[in-house]
Write a protein that holds these residues in place. Structure first.
Motif, PDB file in Angstrom:
ATOM      1  N   HIS A 266       0.814  -1.216   0.000  1.00 40.43           N
ATOM      2  CA  HIS A 266       0.000   0.000   0.000  1.00 40.43           C
ATOM      3  C   HIS A 266       0.851   1.270   0.000  1.00 40.43           C
ATOM      4  CE1 HIS A 266      -3.369  -2.652   0.646  1.00 40.43           C
ATOM      5  NE2 HIS A 266      -2.828  -3.100   1.765  1.00 40.43           N
ATOM      6  N   ASP A 274      -1.093   3.391  -3.847  1.00 43.17           N
ATOM      7  CA  ASP A 274      -1.443   2.044  -3.405  1.00 43.17           C
ATOM      8  C   ASP A 274      -0.673   0.962  -4.173  1.00 43.17           C
ATOM      9  OD1 ASP A 274      -2.813   0.324  -1.679  1.00 43.17           O
ATOM     10  OD2 ASP A 274      -4.404  -0.031  -3.144  1.00 43.17           O
ATOM     11  N   GLY A 311       1.952   3.583   3.794  1.00 45.98           N
ATOM     12  CA  GLY A 311       2.232   2.198   3.454  1.00 45.98           C
ATOM     13  C   GLY A 311       3.579   1.778   4.011  1.00 45.98           C
TER      14      GLY A 311
END
Length: 499
Positions: A266, A274, A311
């Motif tokens: 992510h 993403d 992420g």
């Protein structure tokens, strides 16, 4: 267009020579460039192609010899002199003002008050673009254009200045598979209108497609000059270039898959959206896409240049911060940057000191640096990777781009990495060196996971186990290289089309 050039060349290079200290870049070059034809200039890395074209385009002055245009000798003191004489070069790194429009960039620096009105500027650029098959919106801002469209602007800048000779240095490196034929159509239109085109490329299929004439340099000298019609295949062309048979495809033996060495989950921010990807020991994953779609940002995050905003990135089982707070010089991650002279090396240092940039800890177990051993390792790298000229004492800036890349590859493989991040590793390399680099990357995956960032689809297909297509910071798809259905759609995926 005839199969043979006319007797009177537009440009004649007569006895051109150029040296940089002990390095003889060009020696007694004799070459004719004809109007209405595409001349492909070929040669191994360090053969002298770029130096020769830099003299023709006014960036360097020859030590001896003459540049003769329409039978008249010329002496260029600058690129402006060459442009005024009708010679222009389209470089890989574009020189455009991002906040200005296409028309403003094309006409920047042009004299004449009639260019002041935006509508008049756009009309003139639109007419020029239509004339040479270079579709572009003259009112668009450069920052909103694709790399292929920006290249068209650079070409239009030269055409607006009435360039009679256009030199293209590896022009397809920034193009999608669908944009390359468009460029070739434009080049053919230029020759139909009487212009001469010089095309520098290491891609044999492109040369077989677009060239009318071929000139081959070896070690600074023209060794062969012939019409393309006399060459029957790209394999024959490659053999002419390197003086031996070259296999343009390599056998990729399977490698056993091992532990996960890189895991991206992510990953977002800095233009990325993403991103999810894993890389294991024993495989090569290729990131493909037109330049400027998030590849640089992804590489920066993986190689420690920028901390991930959102992420996670795990390397060799460690979190990003842990990995980069205690990284050792060996058995970790090696980075082969696209920018060889600015990021990978220091131009003013000699080759030994450039090898030490990322390996110094391996030669300084105590307080003192073992420079003698470093010199021996550098000499070994130069020999094994066929760096020319083989002189450890010369400065990095004295090497050609391809030979500099071979030095960087040798240095980074010496570190025995478990993760290799390779950006455009064969860009600018001749077919012989490319073949060698490909074999080394395939061999390296036995002990490493390789993240390959490339704009060369053939390179991706030859080397990779999986391919990830990037567009505007996203992975449009990640698929196995043997998935023929996905491969057929890769051009559309690179353009952001999923259906």
């Amino acid at each position: 267009m005839s199969d043979s050039p006319s007797a009177m060349p537009l440009i004649r290079l007569d006895g051109i020579s150029k040296s940089f200290g002990p390095v003889k870049a060009n020696q007694d070059i004799h070459l004719d460039i004809h109007a209405g034809r595409v001349l492909a200039l070929l040669g191994e890395n360090g053969a002298g192609k770029s130096t020769l074209m830099n003299m023709l385009s006014g960036r360097f002055r020859p030590d001896s010899g003459q540049i003769i245009i329409d039978g008249v000798p010329h002496d260029f003191a600058s690129s402006k002199d060459a442009i005024d004489a009708g010679i222009g070069m389209v470089y890989q790194h574009f020189m455009l003002v991002n906040t200005m429009t296409v028309a403003e960039n094309v006409l920047l620096g042009q004299e004449g008050s009639y260019f002041v009105k935006p509508s008049e500027m756009e009309r003139k650029v639109s007419e020029l673009a239509e004339r040479f098959n270079l579709p572009i919106n003259p009112a668009a801002r450069i920052e909103d254009l694709s790399m292929g469209e920006r290249q068209r602007v650079e070409i239009l800048k030269l055409l607006m200045r009435d360039s009679r000779v256009l030199i293209f240095d590896e022009p397809t490196a920034v193009l999608t598979p669908t944009e390359t034929p468009q460029l070739f159509d434009a080049m053919r239109e230029m020759t139909r209108q009487g212009k001469a085109v010089v095309f520098i490329s290491h891609k044999m299929d492109e040369i077989m497609d677009i060239a009318d004439d071929v000139a081959i340099l070896r070690r600074g000298q023209i060794v062969e000059s012939m019409p393309k019609s006399s060459i029957k295949s790209k394999q024959e062309l490659a053999s002419h270039m390197v003086g031996r048979e070259v296999i343009l495809e390599i056998e990729k033996a399977p490698a056993p898959k091992g532990e996960t060495v890189l895991e991206i989950q992510h990953l977002s921010g800095d233009g990325m959206e993403d991103l999810n990807l894993t890389l294991v020991r024993g495989e090569i994953v290729a990131i493909v896409g037109v330049a400027g779609n998030g590849q640089n940002e992804l590489v920066a995050a993986v190689t420690g240049q920028e901390e991930p905003r959102h992420g996670s990135v795990q390397l060799l089982g460690q979190k990003w911060r842990d990995f980069y707070s205690g990284r050792h010089w060996k058995n970790t991650l090696s980075y082969i940057p696209e920018d060889r002279l600015g990021c990978a090396t220091c131009p003013e240092l000699d080759l030994v000191d450039n090898v030490l940039l990322t390996t110094r800890k391996g030669f300084a177990p105590g307080f003192f640096l073992n420079k003698k051993r470093a010199e021996g390792v550098t000499t070994s790298i130069i020999r094994r990777f066929h760096v020319q000229p083989p002189l450890p004492e010369i400065r990095a800036r004295q090497l050609s781009g391809g030979n500099l890349q071979k030095l960087v590859l040798g240095r980074e493989f010496f570190r025995q990495p478990k993760i290799i991040v390779a950006e455009q590793p064969s860009q600018g390399l001749d077919v012989s060196a490319t073949e060698e680099v490909w074999h080394r990357l395939l061999n390296a995956r036995r002990k490493s996971g390789v993240l390959l960032v490339t704009g060369d689809l053939n390179e991706a297909f030859q080397l990779a186990d999986r391919v990830a297509v990037m567009f505007r910071g996203k992975f449009m798809d990640v698929f196995d290289v043997n998935d023929t259905e996905k491969i057929e759609k890769i051009g559309l995926l690179m353009a952001g089309v999923t259906e």
